[in-house]
Design a protein around this motif. Structure first.
Motif, PDB file in Angstrom:
ATOM      1  N   ALA A  14      -3.405  -2.238 -19.478  1.00 49.54           N
ATOM      2  CA  ALA A  14      -2.360  -2.472 -17.620  1.00 49.54           C
ATOM      3  C   ALA A  14      -0.811  -1.521 -16.837  1.00 49.54           C
ATOM      4  O   ALA A  14      -1.047  -1.018 -15.712  1.00 49.54           O
ATOM      5  N   ALA A  15       0.021  -1.630 -17.458  1.00 48.94           N
ATOM      6  CA  ALA A  15       0.850  -0.526 -17.620  1.00 48.94           C
ATOM      7  C   ALA A  15       0.442   0.786 -16.777  1.00 48.94           C
ATOM      8  O   ALA A  15       1.029   1.769 -16.543  1.00 48.94           O
ATOM      9  N   LEU A  16      -0.134   1.236 -18.095  1.00 50.81           N
ATOM     10  CA  LEU A  16      -1.163   3.106 -18.049  1.00 50.81           C
ATOM     11  C   LEU A  16      -1.545   3.002 -16.683  1.00 50.81           C
ATOM     12  O   LEU A  16      -1.209   3.840 -15.797  1.00 50.81           O
ATOM     13  N   ILE A  17      -2.808   2.314 -16.693  1.00 53.89           N
ATOM     14  CA  ILE A  17      -3.683   1.859 -14.916  1.00 53.89           C
ATOM     15  C   ILE A  17      -2.848   1.923 -13.501  1.00 53.89           C
ATOM     16  O   ILE A  17      -2.967   2.962 -12.885  1.00 53.89           O
ATOM     17  N   THR A  18      -1.905   1.013 -14.088  1.00 51.31           N
ATOM     18  CA  THR A  18      -0.428   0.914 -12.657  1.00 51.31           C
ATOM     19  C   THR A  18       0.768   2.476 -12.665  1.00 51.31           C
ATOM     20  O   THR A  18       0.021   2.471 -11.132  1.00 51.31           O
ATOM     21  N   SER A  19       0.079   2.342 -13.694  1.00 56.77           N
ATOM     22  CA  SER A  19       1.184   4.123 -13.572  1.00 56.77           C
ATOM     23  C   SER A  19       0.509   5.451 -13.077  1.00 56.77           C
ATOM     24  O   SER A  19       0.658   6.405 -11.828  1.00 56.77           O
ATOM     25  N   LEU A  20      -0.946   5.466 -13.347  1.00 56.05           N
ATOM     26  CA  LEU A  20      -1.830   6.353 -13.070  1.00 56.05           C
ATOM     27  C   LEU A  20      -2.371   6.241 -12.072  1.00 56.05           C
ATOM     28  O   LEU A  20      -2.065   6.979 -10.938  1.00 56.05           O
ATOM     29  N   VAL A  21      -2.723   5.164 -11.258  1.00 55.73           N
ATOM     30  CA  VAL A  21      -3.615   4.874 -10.016  1.00 55.73           C
ATOM     31  C   VAL A  21      -2.089   4.981  -8.564  1.00 55.73           C
ATOM     32  O   VAL A  21      -1.687   5.819  -7.657  1.00 55.73           O
ATOM     33  N   SER A  22      -1.089   4.694  -9.001  1.00 55.41           N
ATOM     34  CA  SER A  22       0.004   4.543  -8.764  1.00 55.41           C
ATOM     35  C   SER A  22       0.655   5.900  -7.952  1.00 55.41           C
ATOM     36  O   SER A  22       1.272   6.067  -6.296  1.00 55.41           O
ATOM     37  N   GLY A  23       0.929   6.569  -9.273  1.00 57.38           N
ATOM     38  CA  GLY A  23       1.154   7.869  -9.175  1.00 57.38           C
ATOM     39  C   GLY A  23       0.050   9.160  -8.163  1.00 57.38           C
ATOM     40  O   GLY A  23       0.416   9.568  -7.106  1.00 57.38           O
ATOM     41  N   LEU A  24      -1.161   8.432  -8.432  1.00 59.86           N
ATOM     42  CA  LEU A  24      -1.945   9.361  -8.035  1.00 59.86           C
ATOM     43  C   LEU A  24      -1.763   8.833  -6.082  1.00 59.86           C
ATOM     44  O   LEU A  24      -2.622   9.399  -5.492  1.00 59.86           O
ATOM     45  N   LEU A  25      -1.960   7.676  -5.890  1.00 62.08           N
ATOM     46  CA  LEU A  25      -2.083   7.609  -4.671  1.00 62.08           C
ATOM     47  C   LEU A  25      -0.540   7.940  -3.462  1.00 62.08           C
ATOM     48  O   LEU A  25      -1.178   8.792  -2.225  1.00 62.08           O
ATOM     49  N   LEU A  26       0.279   8.258  -4.220  1.00 60.65           N
ATOM     50  CA  LEU A  26       1.256   9.126  -4.518  1.00 60.65           C
ATOM     51  C   LEU A  26       1.476  10.361  -4.079  1.00 60.65           C
ATOM     52  O   LEU A  26       1.292  11.296  -2.891  1.00 60.65           O
ATOM     53  N   HIS A  27       1.025  10.845  -4.883  1.00 62.83           N
ATOM     54  CA  HIS A  27       0.832  12.437  -5.249  1.00 62.83           C
ATOM     55  C   HIS A  27      -0.241  12.765  -3.961  1.00 62.83           C
ATOM     56  O   HIS A  27       0.133  14.206  -3.620  1.00 62.83           O
ATOM     57  N   LEU A  28      -1.151  11.999  -3.705  1.00 55.72           N
ATOM     58  CA  LEU A  28      -2.261  12.331  -2.381  1.00 55.72           C
ATOM     59  C   LEU A  28      -2.032  12.439  -1.172  1.00 55.72           C
ATOM     60  O   LEU A  28      -2.793  12.040  -0.714  1.00 55.72           O
ATOM     61  N   ASN A  29      -1.187  11.977  -0.916  1.00 55.92           N
ATOM     62  CA  ASN A  29       0.493  11.100   0.384  1.00 55.92           C
ATOM     63  C   ASN A  29      -1.512   9.992   0.652  1.00 55.92           C
ATOM     64  O   ASN A  29      -1.543   9.855   2.019  1.00 55.92           O
ATOM     65  N   VAL A  30      -2.082   9.392  -0.364  1.00 57.63           N
ATOM     66  CA  VAL A  30      -2.760   8.356   0.616  1.00 57.63           C
ATOM     67  C   VAL A  30      -1.801   6.866   1.219  1.00 57.63           C
ATOM     68  O   VAL A  30      -2.103   6.821   1.918  1.00 57.63           O
TER      69      VAL A  30
END
Length: 512
Positions: free
Chosen positions: A178-194
């Protein structure tokens, strides 16, 4: 090379609410931990090859052969495609694959394919690592001739290599996936300016959460359920996003339309949008009282959580009336524990001097003495401490009541929620001066224990209740007990990190 986007998410401990948290009629007391998962994302500065699809490279350096390459097609007839490149040394990673696929699909919906293509540029380089506490460090301690103590654990390098493949690692139950998935999708949303750059700037529960944090929550819940192949309670993801809380689950029906792995022409945002009222989870702020410490230990026996849960739910279905009576009793105790612990925090703010004195006083006596002497809280020398001492006595009684009723449920369902070996260990720990209470987290079984321990200020280290607990653990022979460094997280939920501010992170991201 520019600084990467770095996001972290905490692990969790379900102090109260095991099994009940699966039902939206009940809530669970969840504490987020200081142990965190980190995702660092960089845009590739040049193409890996002259022509071809966008590439995403993912590595998890703590494991053997833990690197993956994905090819991205944003303009296919069936929407965004993310395909793994498989060779003789690579393994599949369903959690990472689905996180990339679903997050890029959502990004394309919200940003347009052309905009996403420009943002991705030549591709991404992603590093994912977890703090040592997520994985058993027994082998690493043994290799260094170190005993299993907090002091020994602090000597291990950060993000220590496990020396094994991911499939073979012994997890400690802090909610790594859960911590892995949360950090990964949160990082992608931020990095891709979503989502906006300040989406994770504010902390706390849903009342103050940004729309970006709520979207990260909904997406992480969805991806985690899809990767696991079932819709779980979601308390682990919620803790990773929002921090410590009193959690009430969402209706599984909200994501059922998206639970097919066939992504062809699926539209995600209308369902995952924070504005979708079908996301009816509730998150109420929670924190442990000041001058207390959460202590965790890994017990090297292990349990099969899905098997335990299945048997308990089967028993509940076959014994609906009796099960409801028992669950209502446990829920009342759970709610009482949450209210009592929050009440102690309120007392500490109202009368910090008396609170500090009370903690120091009862740190020196066993909880059995609290109960054997009903006048301890009104002793003439400590009359101003009455409210604080009574609060801790109540917390002790409630935690013991929860344990007793959880054991009863285990006996009814014929599953080892708190097996006799764990009972003996917990009883030994709770008899130590300054220990408020404890239990087996989550679904229970032979894998971990938690303790709430008083942590008075200006106390010599050797006289701290935590030191006494460590001495019990180090000499205990009934089970192999290894402490974890994790405590309650001060920084709540998902947060943005600076690469150089996290010890050891730059070296592992840069491969040095």
């Amino acid at each position: 090379m520019s600084s990467p986007t770095v996001i972290s998410s905490p692990g969790k401990v379900l102090l109260a609410g095991g099994y009940l948290v699966l039902d939206p009629a009940y809530s669970g007391v969840v504490v987020s931990t200081s142990s965190r998962f980190y995702t660092a994302i960089e845009t590739l500065p040049q193409p890996a090859r002259a022509e071809g699809p966008i590439q995403i490279r993912v590595k998890s350096p703590q494991f053997v052969n833990a690197s993956w390459l994905y090819l991205v097609d944003l303009a296919g007839p069936y929407g965004v495609r993310v395909e793994p490149v498989v060779d003789s040394t690579s393994t599949k990673n369903k959690f990472v694959h689905l996180a990339l696929q679903r997050t890029l699909t959502l990004a394309a919906e919200l940003k347009s394919v052309g905009t996403l293509q420009n943002t991705l540029s030549y591709g991404l380089d992603i590093t994912i690592v977890g703090d040592n506490d997520f994985y058993s460090q027994r082998a690493q301690l043994t290799a260094r001739n170190l005993s299993p103590t907090l002091g020994s654990l602090s000597k291990l390098p950060p993000f220590n290599t496990t020396g094994v493949h991911i499939a073979d690692v012994h997890k400690t139950g802090l909610g790594s996936s859960a911590a892995l998935i949360t950090s990964l999708v949160s990082g992608l949303l931020l990095h891709l300016n979503v989502i906006p750059a300040d989406s994770f700037a504010t902390e706390g529960g849903t009342a103050s959460a940004s729309e970006g944090r709520k979207l990260a929550h909904n997406l992480a819940q969805y991806v985690h359920c899809l990767a696991q192949g079932k819709v779980g309670s979601g308390f682990d993801v919620s803790a990773a996003v929002f921090g410590s809380q009193l959690y009430t689950r969402f209706d599984p029906a909200v994501i059922e339309p998206l639970m097919s792995e066939n992504l062809a022409n699926q539209v995600l945002y209308p369902i995952l949008a924070p504005s979708n009222s079908a996301w009816d989870y509730r998150v109420e702020p929670f924190k442990l009282p000041p001058q207390t410490r959460l202590m965790l230990a890994d017990v090297d026996a292990g349990s099969d959580t899905p098997s335990l849960v299945g048997k308990v739910l089967k028993w509940r279905q076959a014994n609906a009336v009796n099960a409801k009576t028992l669950w209502d009793t446990i829920d009342s105790l759970n709610q009482g524990l949450s209210k009592t612990l929050l009440g102690l925090s309120a007392i500490s703010e109202k009368n910090p001097t008396a609170y500090r004195k009370a903690v120091k006083y009862i740190s020196t006596i066993q909880s059995v003495q609290w109960l054997a002497n009903p006048n301890i809280a009104v002793n003439s020398d400590h009359s101003d401490l009455k409210e604080v001492i009574e609060g801790f006595i109540e917390a002790r009684n409630l935690s013991e009541g929860i344990r007793a009723n959880m054991r009863a449920m285990g006996q009814h369902a014929d599953v080892p929620i708190e097996p006799p070996e764990q009972t003996a260990l917990l009883d030994a720990c709770i008899s130590v001066a300054g220990v408020v209470g404890g239990g087996v987290p989550g679904a229970g079984g032979y894998d971990a224990i938690w303790l709430l321990v008083l942590d008075p200020v200006n106390c010599p280290p050797e006289e701290l209740p935590s030191s006494r607990v460590e001495r019990v653990w180090s000499t205990y022979t009934g089970l192999d007990v290894s402490p974890l460094l994790a405590s309650e997280s001060i920084a709540k939920g998902v947060r943005v990190e600076v690469l150089d501010d996290v010890p050891g992170l730059r070296d592992i991201v840069r491969g040095s």
